[in-house]
Design an enzyme around this catalytic site. Structure first.
Site, PDB file in Angstrom:
ATOM      1  N   SER A  14       6.518  -5.945  -5.217  1.00 35.64           N
ATOM      2  CA  SER A  14       5.587  -6.464  -6.227  1.00 35.64           C
ATOM      3  C   SER A  14       6.266  -7.300  -7.316  1.00 35.64           C
ATOM      4  O   SER A  14       5.740  -8.355  -7.675  1.00 35.64           O
ATOM      5  CB  SER A  14       4.799  -5.315  -6.860  1.00 35.64           C
ATOM      6  OG  SER A  14       3.982  -4.724  -5.889  1.00 35.64           O
ATOM      7  N   THR A  60       1.611   3.215  -8.086  1.00 35.77           N
ATOM      8  CA  THR A  60       1.842   3.531  -6.682  1.00 35.77           C
ATOM      9  C   THR A  60       2.251   4.989  -6.535  1.00 35.77           C
ATOM     10  O   THR A  60       2.199   5.758  -7.506  1.00 35.77           O
ATOM     11  CB  THR A  60       2.862   2.523  -6.065  1.00 35.77           C
ATOM     12  OG1 THR A  60       2.910   2.741  -4.655  1.00 35.77           O
ATOM     13  CG2 THR A  60       4.259   2.654  -6.640  1.00 35.77           C
ATOM     14  N   LYS A  84      -1.147   7.677  -8.050  1.00 34.36           N
ATOM     15  CA  LYS A  84      -2.446   7.010  -7.953  1.00 34.36           C
ATOM     16  C   LYS A  84      -3.631   7.904  -8.359  1.00 34.36           C
ATOM     17  O   LYS A  84      -4.650   7.402  -8.807  1.00 34.36           O
ATOM     18  CB  LYS A  84      -2.676   6.491  -6.526  1.00 34.36           C
ATOM     19  CG  LYS A  84      -1.877   5.237  -6.195  1.00 34.36           C
ATOM     20  CD  LYS A  84      -2.255   4.733  -4.806  1.00 34.36           C
ATOM     21  CE  LYS A  84      -1.553   3.438  -4.477  1.00 34.36           C
ATOM     22  NZ  LYS A  84      -1.998   2.866  -3.206  1.00 34.36           N
ATOM     23  N   ASP A 142      -6.946  -1.782  -3.486  1.00 36.92           N
ATOM     24  CA  ASP A 142      -6.447  -1.645  -2.100  1.00 36.92           C
ATOM     25  C   ASP A 142      -7.533  -1.981  -1.076  1.00 36.92           C
ATOM     26  O   ASP A 142      -7.291  -2.728  -0.125  1.00 36.92           O
ATOM     27  CB  ASP A 142      -5.969  -0.204  -1.830  1.00 36.92           C
ATOM     28  CG  ASP A 142      -4.568   0.043  -2.378  1.00 36.92           C
ATOM     29  OD1 ASP A 142      -3.794  -0.925  -2.490  1.00 36.92           O
ATOM     30  OD2 ASP A 142      -4.260   1.208  -2.682  1.00 36.92           O
ATOM     31  N   THR A 161      -7.111  15.184  12.074  1.00 44.72           N
ATOM     32  CA  THR A 161      -7.751  16.365  11.481  1.00 44.72           C
ATOM     33  C   THR A 161      -9.199  15.993  11.162  1.00 44.72           C
ATOM     34  O   THR A 161      -9.476  15.283  10.193  1.00 44.72           O
ATOM     35  CB  THR A 161      -7.015  16.780  10.181  1.00 44.72           C
ATOM     36  OG1 THR A 161      -5.610  16.789  10.452  1.00 44.72           O
ATOM     37  CG2 THR A 161      -7.464  18.125   9.676  1.00 44.72           C
ATOM     38  N   ILE A 221      -2.625  -1.421   9.161  1.00 39.38           N
ATOM     39  CA  ILE A 221      -2.216  -1.670   7.770  1.00 39.38           C
ATOM     40  C   ILE A 221      -0.729  -1.418   7.547  1.00 39.38           C
ATOM     41  O   ILE A 221      -0.208  -1.686   6.483  1.00 39.38           O
ATOM     42  CB  ILE A 221      -3.091  -0.917   6.745  1.00 39.38           C
ATOM     43  CG1 ILE A 221      -2.852   0.594   6.783  1.00 39.38           C
ATOM     44  CG2 ILE A 221      -4.553  -1.242   6.924  1.00 39.38           C
ATOM     45  CD1 ILE A 221      -3.397   1.283   5.539  1.00 39.38           C
TER      46      ILE A 221
END
Ligand code: NAP
Length: 277
Positions: free
Chosen positions: A17, A62, A66, A102, A154, A219
């Site tokens: 970043s 991050t 978060k 996000d 799960t 992703i």
């Protein structure tokens, strides 16, 4: 005078970043600066007080902060509230306001491949039910996606996600069911960490029977082309990696902080260079 922006996380040494944002500031002739701050969990509250005291204009958040950051902010945007996590904070009128870019960053990255109205109608499968899946599903539903299914190792976590994201019409599938019906999906998104370096030989779901032209999106961006994407490419899928999501979540934050649009292609190029692409 230039403004100061930052990143709170632990660890942050690897973060792309600062390079991405500082280049974008310079490219627009802005004398702002973005600094990564290594903030340990026990210091988060003090760090937020520091933001107010020093007048830092905004920051990204991050891992591992978060969720914890939310208790120290003055306001939380609705989308971040539904997602249950914040990755961007803006100091506005002396108030710290939390957002989550996000999910919308992911949607914007997908819109590079598919038309807006078409995406809303596509049959979408999301693999995973963690934080990234929550952000992506929430933004997809708010964007107007009509046909979203979810599968996860799960199953209870997939059920929790659907309840949390208010996904009234979402289907929940076991991994087996998803694999059997894989040819029904037009967009398949891996939001799990399966396939990420160093476990590069793992795949999140079998895709032998996907249709040609399916959008296969992972992703993960390390490696840039996961084994799963490579298998999909062999089957004629259109592949999409996690770099776009990373760049657009940053671009969304940049736009909120500066009211200016960064050069996305340039941001992406910088990130690709850092990733060896
Ligand atoms: P998370 O909250 O820990 O969720 C992890 C998810 O992966 C869960 O659904 C988990 O399933 C599943 N999973 C993990 N290991 C698995 C395995 N061996 N087999 C099957 N499923 C497994 O993590 P997250 O924050 O959502 O992040 C997930 C990934 O997205 C990470 O690789 C992260 O780097 C990446 N990411 C990328 C971007 C970007 O900008 N491109 C942004 C955010 C995250 P269970 O529920 O069964 O445990």
């Amino acid at each position: 005078m230039g403004k100061l922006f930052g990143l709170f996380g632990h660890p942050v040494g690897h973060s792309m970043s600062p390079t991405m944002h500082n280049d974008a500031f310079a490219n627009l002739g802005l004398s702002h600066y973005y600094q990564a701050f290594d903030v340990r969990e026990e210091n988060l509250e003090t760090a937020v007080k520091g933001v107010r005291a020093l007048g830092i204009s905004g920051f990204n958040v991050t891992i591992p902060h978060k969720v914890a950051i939310m208790q120290y902010l003055d306001e939380i945007d609705t989308e971040a509230e539904i997602i249950g996590a914040v990755n961007t904070v803006v100091l506005r009128d002396n108030k710290l306001i939390g957002y989550n870019t996000d999910g919308i960053g992911y949607v914007r990255s997908l819109l590079e491949l598919v038309d807006k109205e078409e995406l809303k109608q596509k049959s979408i499968l999301v693999i995973g039910a963690g934080g990234a899946a929550r952000a992506i599903v929430t933004s997809m539903l708010r964007f107007g996606a009509q046909n979203v299914s979810i599968t996860n190792r799960t199953i209870e976590k997939a059920e929790e996600l659907v309840e949390h994201c208010r996904g009234q019409n979402m289907k929940i599938l076991s991994l087996n069911e998803a694999e059997k019906g894989i040819d029904q999906f037009e967009v398949i998104i891996n939001t799990t960490s399966v396939g990420m370096s160093p476990n590069i030989d793992e795949i999140p779901l079998a895709i032998e029977n996907i249709k040609k032209g399916t959008i296969l999106s992972d992703i993960v961006y390390n490696p840039l082309k996961t084994k799963w994407l490579a298998l999909g490419e062999e089957k004629g899928a259109i592949i999409h990696n996690g770099v776009g999501m990373f760049v657009y979540q940053g671009a969304e934050a940049f736009e909120m902080w500066t009211d200016s649009k960064p050069d996305y292609a340039r941001m992406k190029e910088i990130v690709m260079k850092r990733l060896g692409g």
